[in-house]
Scaffold this motif. Structure first.
Motif, PDB file in Angstrom:
ATOM      1  N   THR A  45      -6.526  28.022 -47.680  1.00 60.34           N
ATOM      2  CA  THR A  45      -5.967  29.291 -48.171  1.00 60.34           C
ATOM      3  C   THR A  45      -5.732  29.236 -49.668  1.00 60.34           C
ATOM      4  OG1 THR A  45      -4.833  29.593 -46.048  1.00 60.34           O
ATOM      5  CG2 THR A  45      -4.092  30.944 -47.892  1.00 60.34           C
TER       6      THR A  45
ATOM      7  N   HIS B 199      -3.260  32.758 -43.010  1.00 58.85           N
ATOM      8  CA  HIS B 199      -3.300  33.823 -44.002  1.00 58.85           C
ATOM      9  C   HIS B 199      -4.577  34.629 -43.767  1.00 58.85           C
ATOM     10  CE1 HIS B 199      -0.191  33.916 -47.076  1.00 58.85           C
ATOM     11  NE2 HIS B 199      -1.005  34.488 -47.954  1.00 58.85           N
ATOM     12  N   CYS B 200      -4.641  35.832 -44.309  1.00 56.62           N
ATOM     13  CA  CYS B 200      -5.884  36.600 -44.254  1.00 56.62           C
ATOM     14  C   CYS B 200      -6.155  37.229 -45.601  1.00 56.62           C
ATOM     15  CB  CYS B 200      -5.861  37.653 -43.148  1.00 56.62           C
ATOM     16  SG  CYS B 200      -4.733  39.027 -43.428  1.00 56.62           S
ATOM     17  N   ARG B 201      -7.405  37.614 -45.807  1.00 58.01           N
ATOM     18  CA  ARG B 201      -7.840  38.285 -47.036  1.00 58.01           C
ATOM     19  C   ARG B 201      -8.533  39.586 -46.658  1.00 58.01           C
ATOM     20  NH1 ARG B 201     -11.733  34.668 -50.297  1.00 58.01           N
ATOM     21  NH2 ARG B 201     -13.183  35.262 -48.641  1.00 58.01           N
TER      22      ARG B 201
ATOM     23  N   CYS C 168     -10.073  35.225 -42.422  1.00 59.19           N
ATOM     24  CA  CYS C 168      -8.860  34.514 -42.019  1.00 59.19           C
ATOM     25  C   CYS C 168      -8.950  33.057 -42.454  1.00 59.19           C
ATOM     26  CB  CYS C 168      -8.657  34.608 -40.510  1.00 59.19           C
ATOM     27  SG  CYS C 168      -8.348  36.291 -39.930  1.00 59.19           S
ATOM     28  N   PHE C 169      -7.832  32.528 -42.920  1.00 56.48           N
ATOM     29  CA  PHE C 169      -7.741  31.149 -43.377  1.00 56.48           C
ATOM     30  C   PHE C 169      -6.657  30.448 -42.575  1.00 56.48           C
ATOM     31  CE2 PHE C 169      -9.265  33.726 -46.847  1.00 56.48           C
ATOM     32  CZ  PHE C 169     -10.331  32.993 -47.357  1.00 56.48           C
TER      33      PHE C 169
ATOM     34  N   TYR D  62      -4.484  39.026 -50.403  1.00 55.90           N
ATOM     35  CA  TYR D  62      -4.158  37.961 -49.466  1.00 55.90           C
ATOM     36  C   TYR D  62      -2.776  38.250 -48.878  1.00 55.90           C
ATOM     37  CZ  TYR D  62      -7.959  35.100 -51.363  1.00 55.90           C
ATOM     38  OH  TYR D  62      -9.187  34.619 -51.740  1.00 55.90           O
TER      39      TYR D  62
END
Length: 622
Positions: free
Chosen positions: A59, A289-291, A52-53, A262
């Motif tokens: 991000t 954001h998430c990856r 998670c960013f 992403y």
């Protein structure tokens, strides 16, 4: 309609003083649905690595490095790319991106995302970009921005084709096909559209001749409603066949090589690239954001392929309609566009989380103005998670307007008397004017929905519910446009940090991160993508990262327990509200007052359309 979650017999958890029961990961996810690319629901995937960013700077740096490492494909979908005046978006760390490229033998040193996409395409990577197009009259600056971005990306695509002899960078500007062709008995669509379009064409008509043609080329969505003289002077048709396009493609995602993705709330724009200090002089913006990797990234790639397949055909049809209406204006597009197939299966995930892709999609209705929902995964997952919550519910979202959330919380609170609910929202949506009034009836209706929901939660769950906003520590930083953010609340002496994230966390076990707001639009009609994941360590880490930022890194945060959450948040928020200066605050949290912008209900506005007029925050007249 989803049935309310059943609650089994609970064991007693002495640490919380409530009856609770640990739940299996499978309880949090939707059942698999085997269907086409536009309708399937992937099964719960295991072994997924979720990163998670928080906020745009970190991000976008991570996204740039991942994209630079792409070897076969980059799929990119966004609601906004840059902004209406300038679609060039600078890379956050161009030196690091250049090093990744150099290590691969690519000598290009791109400084913008457009140039990065071009460098990758030049070296054999299949780059596909889906831009969201907008109603050209209701959201004229966003429409202009989409086509400026299209023009810049297409120019880069042609450069690559001249160098390589092959098309490897493809871009479409996709308009959701749902339309409104009537409004009400007392307010016609002509009443709504004609004054706005008259202002647009008036500005274009006042330009020099060469500029008029260029301006018209970047606003093809108005062509069907105007007449154009040989000198490219536009005028509104006497009786146009008006149509409004109220729905948007709101996904924000990038998939690399079909196996790393992403997904979140951030559009690719320099003004979103804020740090967790929120000391930018231009735009203070909070987002998440998430990856993900493995099967969930693969599902996001499959969803992108489904969109590309359907929307490229619609794009080509629309371009043909444009050029038929006004062939002299000229429209430079990459038509026909290339087909797309799903890349080879990626390696298995490299983590320990369980995860699932969630979507909202809709199609035009044959009967009513509100489109028919095709996928309501986000709605169903929100309801499932909230109703099953045993300790706490944390919602951090730009819009919390779906009144059903109150029912879902009530279900969970009935079963768990100590359930805690924390909501973080903007001081006010950016559609609010400097005078503190809403810009239009749709915004007024949306604010009424949110104000009513927050008041209901405060009334029904007194002592267990807290609602907050975030404001900057510094006075500086003018709004980019007058409606960028409302005036500081009385006593705060600084403008808000615009809270744009779309996050749900429950019980340090389950989280949803993505593009969907907690409102009827995102739950029913706009095209959305989210990732739901279950992994206590990752979920707890996300909560701690968010709370350290918002609350000013309070001591002992990791030892807090849910019964103490509200008191802890209130202590920081009320102290910040009373601080002698903005700089004296700890973190950014202040109490949110739902009564400050109560809005007003408008019976003629469907709930699903609240938020219709959201615009790019750097919009400017053309």
């Amino acid at each position: 309609m989803i049935e309310k979650a059943a609650h089994p017999t609970y064991r007693y958890d002495a640490s919380l003083g409530v009856a609770s029961q640990p739940m299996a990961a499978t309880d949090f996810f939707l059942p698999e649905l085997a269907d086409g690319d536009d309708r399937f629901i992937g099964p719960m995937a295991t072994g997924i690595k979720v990163d998670c960013f928080v906020d745009g700077h970190d991000t976008f740096r991570a996204m740039g490095l991942s994209a630079a490492g792409a070897t076969s494909s980059v799929f990119f979908a966004t609601w906004m790319f840059g902004h209406s005046r300038d679609p060039r978006v600078a890379l956050v760390d161009p030196a690091a991106v250049a090093k990744v490229l150099r290590d691969r033998g690519i000598k290009r040193r791109p400084t913008t995302w457009v140039r990065l996409f071009g460098a990758l395409a030049e070296h054999g990577v299949d780059v596909r970009v889906i831009l969201c197009d907008f109603d050209a009259v209701q959201a004229p600056d966003n429409h202009l921005g989409a086509w400026r971005t299209h023009a810049m990306l297409f120019a880069e695509a042609r450069r690559v084709e001249r160098v390589t002899g092959m098309r490897r960078l493809h871009v479409i500007a996709s308009l959701h096909p749902a339309t409104i062709e009537t409004l009400s008995l007392t307010h016609t669509i002509d009443d709504e559209m004609r004054p706005k379009l008259t202002r647009i064409v008036g500005r274009i008509a006042a330009m020099p001749r060469a500029a008029r043609q260029a301006a018209l080329q970047l606003r093809p969505g108005i062509w069907e409603f105007i007449d154009v003289s040989p000198a490219f002077v536009p005028t509104v048709q006497a009786s146009p066949d008006w149509r409004m396009f109220p729905v948007s493609h709101h996904q924000k995602m990038m998939i690399i090589d079909g196996g790393l993705a992403y997904c979140g709330g951030l559009d690719l724009a320099s003004t979103r690239a804020d740090t967790q200090r929120h000391d930018s002089v231009l735009r203070r913006w909070h987002d998440v954001h998430c990856r993900v990797d493995g099967a969930v990234a693969r599902d996001l790639a499959r969803g992108f392929v489904g969109r590309w397949t359907a929307e490229r055909a619609a794009f080509e049809t629309r371009v043909a309609e444009f050029t038929t209406a006004h062939p002299r204006i000229g429209l430079d597009t990459q038509v026909p566009t290339a087909t797309l197939t799903l890349p080879s299966p990626p390696p298995a995930g490299a983590g320990a989380a369980s995860a699932q892709m969630l979507r909202t999609t809709s199609v035009p209705s044959n009967v009513f103005s509100v489109p028919n929902t095709v996928r309501d995964d986000v709605l169903r997952s929100y309801r499932n998670a909230i109703e099953r919550a045993q300790k706490y519910v944390y919602i951090e979202n730009q819009y919390v307007r779906d009144t059903r959330i109150g029912d879902w919380v009530e279900t969970a609170a009935d079963a768990h008397q100590n359930l805690v609910i924390i909501v973080v929202v903007p001081v006010a949506p950016e559609e609010v004017t400097p005078a503190g009034t809403a810009a239009d009836p749709i915004t007024e209706d949306g604010m009424a929905l949110q104000s009513g929901l927050l008041r209901r939660l405060a009334s029904e769950h007194a002592g267990r519910f807290g609602v907050y906003s975030v404001v900057a520590k510094a006075r500086g930083g003018r709004p980019v446009r007058p409606t960028d953010s409302p005036p500081p609340p009385t006593g705060f002496r600084s403008r808000q940090i615009y809270l744009h994230s779309k996050v749900l966390i429950t019980d340090d076990e389950f989280a949803i991160v993505g593009s969907a707001n907690a409102n009827p639009r995102s739950f029913r009609i706009d095209t959305e993508a989210c990732v739901a994941f279950h992994h206590p360590a990752t979920v707890t880490g996300l909560r701690h990262t968010l709370w350290r930022e918002l609350l000013g890194n309070p001591p002992g945060l990791a030892t807090w327990t849910p019964p103490d959450f509200i008191a802890r948040w209130n202590a920081v928020a009320t102290a910040n509200e009373a601080a002698a200066t903005p700089a004296a605050r700890r973190g950014f949290v202040v109490p949110h007052n739902p009564a400050r912008f109560p809005g007003s209900s408008r019976a003629f506005v469907p709930d699903a359309f609240t938020g219709l007029t959201e615009q790019d925050e750097e919009a400017a007249p053309a």
